[in-house]
Design a protein around this motif. Structure first.
Motif, PDB file in Angstrom:
ATOM      1  N   ILE A  64       0.871  -1.174   0.000  1.00 24.62           N
ATOM      2  CA  ILE A  64       0.000   0.000   0.000  1.00 24.62           C
ATOM      3  C   ILE A  64       0.907   1.224   0.000  1.00 24.62           C
ATOM      4  CG2 ILE A  64      -1.807   1.268   1.212  1.00 24.62           C
ATOM      5  CD1 ILE A  64      -2.475  -1.431   2.628  1.00 24.62           C
ATOM      6  N   ARG A  65       0.695   2.100  -0.985  1.00 21.34           N
ATOM      7  CA  ARG A  65       1.480   3.336  -1.083  1.00 21.34           C
ATOM      8  C   ARG A  65       0.515   4.473  -1.382  1.00 21.34           C
ATOM      9  NH1 ARG A  65       5.887   2.418  -5.166  1.00 21.34           N
ATOM     10  NH2 ARG A  65       4.215   2.715  -6.648  1.00 21.34           N
ATOM     11  N   SER A  66       0.475   5.445  -0.503  1.00 14.70           N
ATOM     12  CA  SER A  66      -0.430   6.599  -0.649  1.00 14.70           C
ATOM     13  C   SER A  66      -1.884   6.164  -0.816  1.00 14.70           C
ATOM     14  CB  SER A  66       0.004   7.484  -1.823  1.00 14.70           C
ATOM     15  OG  SER A  66       1.318   7.936  -1.645  1.00 14.70           O
ATOM     16  N   GLY A  67      -2.283   5.125  -0.080  1.00 14.77           N
ATOM     17  CA  GLY A  67      -3.657   4.651  -0.131  1.00 14.77           C
ATOM     18  C   GLY A  67      -4.009   3.810  -1.336  1.00 14.77           C
ATOM     19  N   GLN A  68      -3.047   3.547  -2.217  1.00 16.09           N
ATOM     20  CA  GLN A  68      -3.274   2.772  -3.440  1.00 16.09           C
ATOM     21  C   GLN A  68      -2.533   1.438  -3.326  1.00 16.09           C
ATOM     22  OE1 GLN A  68      -5.052   3.535  -6.464  1.00 16.09           O
ATOM     23  NE2 GLN A  68      -4.560   1.406  -6.850  1.00 16.09           N
ATOM     24  N   LEU A  69      -3.106   0.373  -3.889  1.00 14.49           N
ATOM     25  CA  LEU A  69      -2.471  -0.941  -3.882  1.00 14.49           C
ATOM     26  C   LEU A  69      -1.598  -1.122  -5.121  1.00 14.49           C
ATOM     27  CD1 LEU A  69      -5.503  -3.148  -2.773  1.00 14.49           C
ATOM     28  CD2 LEU A  69      -3.649  -2.259  -1.358  1.00 14.49           C
ATOM     29  N   TYR A  70      -0.417  -1.698  -4.903  1.00 18.30           N
ATOM     30  CA  TYR A  70       0.534  -1.987  -5.976  1.00 18.30           C
ATOM     31  C   TYR A  70       1.079  -3.393  -5.783  1.00 18.30           C
ATOM     32  CZ  TYR A  70       0.653   3.058  -6.759  1.00 18.30           C
ATOM     33  OH  TYR A  70       0.314   4.360  -7.011  1.00 18.30           O
ATOM     34  N   VAL A  71       1.438  -4.039  -6.880  1.00 18.12           N
ATOM     35  CA  VAL A  71       2.044  -5.359  -6.838  1.00 18.12           C
ATOM     36  C   VAL A  71       3.394  -5.283  -7.535  1.00 18.12           C
ATOM     37  CG1 VAL A  71       1.823  -7.775  -7.521  1.00 18.12           C
ATOM     38  CG2 VAL A  71      -0.200  -6.500  -6.846  1.00 18.12           C
ATOM     39  N   ASP A  72       4.382  -5.915  -6.928  1.00 18.01           N
ATOM     40  CA  ASP A  72       5.726  -5.974  -7.477  1.00 18.01           C
ATOM     41  C   ASP A  72       5.733  -6.952  -8.650  1.00 18.01           C
ATOM     42  OD1 ASP A  72       8.433  -6.352  -8.015  1.00 18.01           O
ATOM     43  OD2 ASP A  72       9.002  -6.638  -5.920  1.00 18.01           O
TER      44      ASP A  72
END
Length: 173
Positions: free
Chosen positions: A120-128
Motif C-alpha cells: 500500500i502506497r499513498s492509499g493505493q495498492l501496488y504489486v511488485d
C-alpha cells in the motif's frame, strides 16, 4: 505440485535480458505511460498491444528513472505512476495453499506471493512485477478483493486482507 513449481508455472511475460546489456545513454524519447497504464508516443496513444508489450519487455527502472534499454541504446521515458495495471485476477483451482493469479494490462501473469507482494502506497495498492517494476491494482480488482477479504482487529482498527501462496496481504493500512 509443490507451491514453488505452481508459482513458476503461472508466471508469464518475458522480459529481455537487459541486465546483461550496457548500452550508451541516448537521450529521452517522447514516450509516456499515464496513470492508467496507457502508453503514448508524442502524445498519441499507442494502440498496437504488440508494440506496447515489446517496449515493456525492455523497460527498466534505475535511479528513480524509467528507461527503454536495448543492446544498442538506452533512452529515458516518463511514467506518471506505475507502468502497469493489474486488470484481472483469479483463484488458481485446487491450489493448496490458495493462490491468486494476477494479469496485467500487458497480459503479464504471476501469482500474488512473497516474490510478487502487494503493498500500500499513498492509499493505493501496488504489486511488485519483478525487476523493480510495479503494477497498480485497478479499482475493480480492489472492489472484488474487498468482497472476499477477511477482517481482523489490529490496534483497535479493522484490517482487511487476502491470502495467496501462504502469505497474508493487507488491503488497508
Amino acid at each position: 505440485m509443490k507451491l514453488e513449481q505452481l508459482l513458476e508455472s503461472i508466471e508469464q511475460g518475458r522480459h529481455a535480458p537487459t541486465e546483461r546489456w550496457n548500452p550508451p545513454y541516448c537521450g529521452e524519447l517522447p514516450i509516456h505511460i499515464d496513470a492508467d497504464g496507457n502508453w503514448f508516443y508524442q502524445g498519441s496513444l499507442i494502440k498496437r498491444q504488440a508494440l506496447v508489450k515489446l517496449f515493456a519487455s525492455v523497460l527498466v527502472y534505475e535511479d528513480n528513472t524509467f528507461y527503454l534499454v536495448t543492446p544498442a541504446e538506452k533512452v529515458k521515458i516518463t511514467v506518471a505512476d506505475a507502468p502497469f495495471i493489474v486488470t484481472t485476477w483469479q483463484n488458481v483451482p485446487n491450489a493448496e495453499p490458495p493462490v491468486i493469479q494476477l494479469t496485467t494490462n500487458i497480459e503479464q501473469q504471476f501469482a500474488l506471493s512473497e516474490q510478487h507482494p502487494l503493498i500500500i502506497r499513498s492509499g493505493q495498492l501496488y504489486v511488485d512485477c519483478g525487476r523493480n517494476l510495479w503494477a497498480k491494482v485497478h479499482r475493480n480488482v480492489v472492489y472484488q478483493w474487498a468482497e472476499i477479504a477477511r477482517s481482523r482487529t489490529q490496534q483497535g482498527r479493522e484490517i482487511y486482507s487476502i491470502e495467496s501462496a501462504g502469505k497474508q496481504f493487507d488491503l488497508n493500512a
